[in-house]
Design a protein around this motif. Sequence first.
Motif, PDB file in Angstrom:
ATOM      1  N   CYS A 150       5.247  -3.178   1.104  1.00 53.19           N
ATOM      2  CA  CYS A 150       4.461  -3.571  -0.239  1.00 53.19           C
ATOM      3  C   CYS A 150       4.879  -5.099  -0.148  1.00 53.19           C
ATOM      4  CB  CYS A 150       4.960  -2.762  -1.250  1.00 53.19           C
ATOM      5  SG  CYS A 150       6.764  -3.266  -1.777  1.00 53.19           S
ATOM      6  N   LYS A 208      -2.066  -8.588  -1.481  1.00 53.73           N
ATOM      7  CA  LYS A 208      -0.954  -8.123  -1.960  1.00 53.73           C
ATOM      8  C   LYS A 208      -0.776  -6.691  -2.332  1.00 53.73           C
ATOM      9  CE  LYS A 208       2.217  -9.026  -5.474  1.00 53.73           C
ATOM     10  NZ  LYS A 208       3.013  -9.760  -6.459  1.00 53.73           N
ATOM     11  N   PRO A 219       0.888  -3.625  -4.116  1.00 49.39           N
ATOM     12  CA  PRO A 219       1.902  -3.609  -5.143  1.00 49.39           C
ATOM     13  C   PRO A 219       2.883  -2.777  -4.833  1.00 49.39           C
ATOM     14  CG  PRO A 219      -0.235  -2.409  -5.589  1.00 49.39           C
ATOM     15  CD  PRO A 219      -0.450  -3.151  -4.370  1.00 49.39           C
ATOM     16  N   CYS A 220       4.258  -3.152  -5.472  1.00 51.67           N
ATOM     17  CA  CYS A 220       5.336  -2.552  -5.137  1.00 51.67           C
ATOM     18  C   CYS A 220       5.972  -1.439  -6.143  1.00 51.67           C
ATOM     19  CB  CYS A 220       6.379  -3.562  -5.064  1.00 51.67           C
ATOM     20  SG  CYS A 220       6.198  -4.631  -3.314  1.00 51.67           S
ATOM     21  N   ASN A 221       4.850  -1.061  -6.876  1.00 51.78           N
ATOM     22  CA  ASN A 221       5.060   0.083  -8.060  1.00 51.78           C
ATOM     23  C   ASN A 221       4.187   1.232  -7.795  1.00 51.78           C
ATOM     24  OD1 ASN A 221       2.661  -0.917  -8.612  1.00 51.78           O
ATOM     25  ND2 ASN A 221       3.530  -1.934 -10.498  1.00 51.78           N
ATOM     26  N   LYS A 251       1.158   1.552  -5.403  1.00 48.22           N
ATOM     27  CA  LYS A 251       1.239   1.311  -3.860  1.00 48.22           C
ATOM     28  C   LYS A 251       0.328   2.568  -3.341  1.00 48.22           C
ATOM     29  CE  LYS A 251       5.236   1.716  -2.553  1.00 48.22           C
ATOM     30  NZ  LYS A 251       6.774   1.553  -2.168  1.00 48.22           N
ATOM     31  N   ALA A 262      -4.201  -1.953  -4.241  1.00 48.33           N
ATOM     32  CA  ALA A 262      -4.542  -2.660  -5.286  1.00 48.33           C
ATOM     33  C   ALA A 262      -6.179  -2.936  -5.109  1.00 48.33           C
ATOM     34  CB  ALA A 262      -4.025  -4.124  -4.969  1.00 48.33           C
TER      35      ALA A 262
END
Length: 147
Positions: free
Chosen positions: A55, A74, A76-78, A81, A85
């Motif tokens: 991520c 990008k 997402p790192c939450n 993921k 995105a």
Amino acid sequence: MRGLFSTVVVLLVALMIVTTEAGKNKREKGKGAKVGASDCVEWRYGSCVPNNGDCGVGVREGTCIDQMRKLKCKVPCNWMKEFGADCKYKFGSWGECDTATASKNRSGTLKKALYNAECQPTIKVTKPCPAKTKTKAKGKKGRGKEN
């Protein structure tokens, strides 16, 4: 004195004309480069590939006939993921807490797919139930000493 004043006025007018023309040329040059750079209409984009790990900031490649372009993107790192995105969903409210799984869930319907992404029409997400809520002691609100 009048000769000096008229000379200054003529020089100022000439300077304004030169700077206006220079600005026009610069804008036209930029427009010509953008229009001629890509006549392609059917761009196909791949998924966002993070630079490090699974991520974060990355790059997405786009192709059209014999042209290629790279765009910054990008991942997402939450919890998003899982579907990325590029898939935008409209979510309902969270359901009640399921005591068997100690989690609650909600579903979302696809609102928009960016960059020709392949998105699921509906998704379901879960999160853990919050710990027991603490009740606040009811008391008199105020500051200082009571009389």
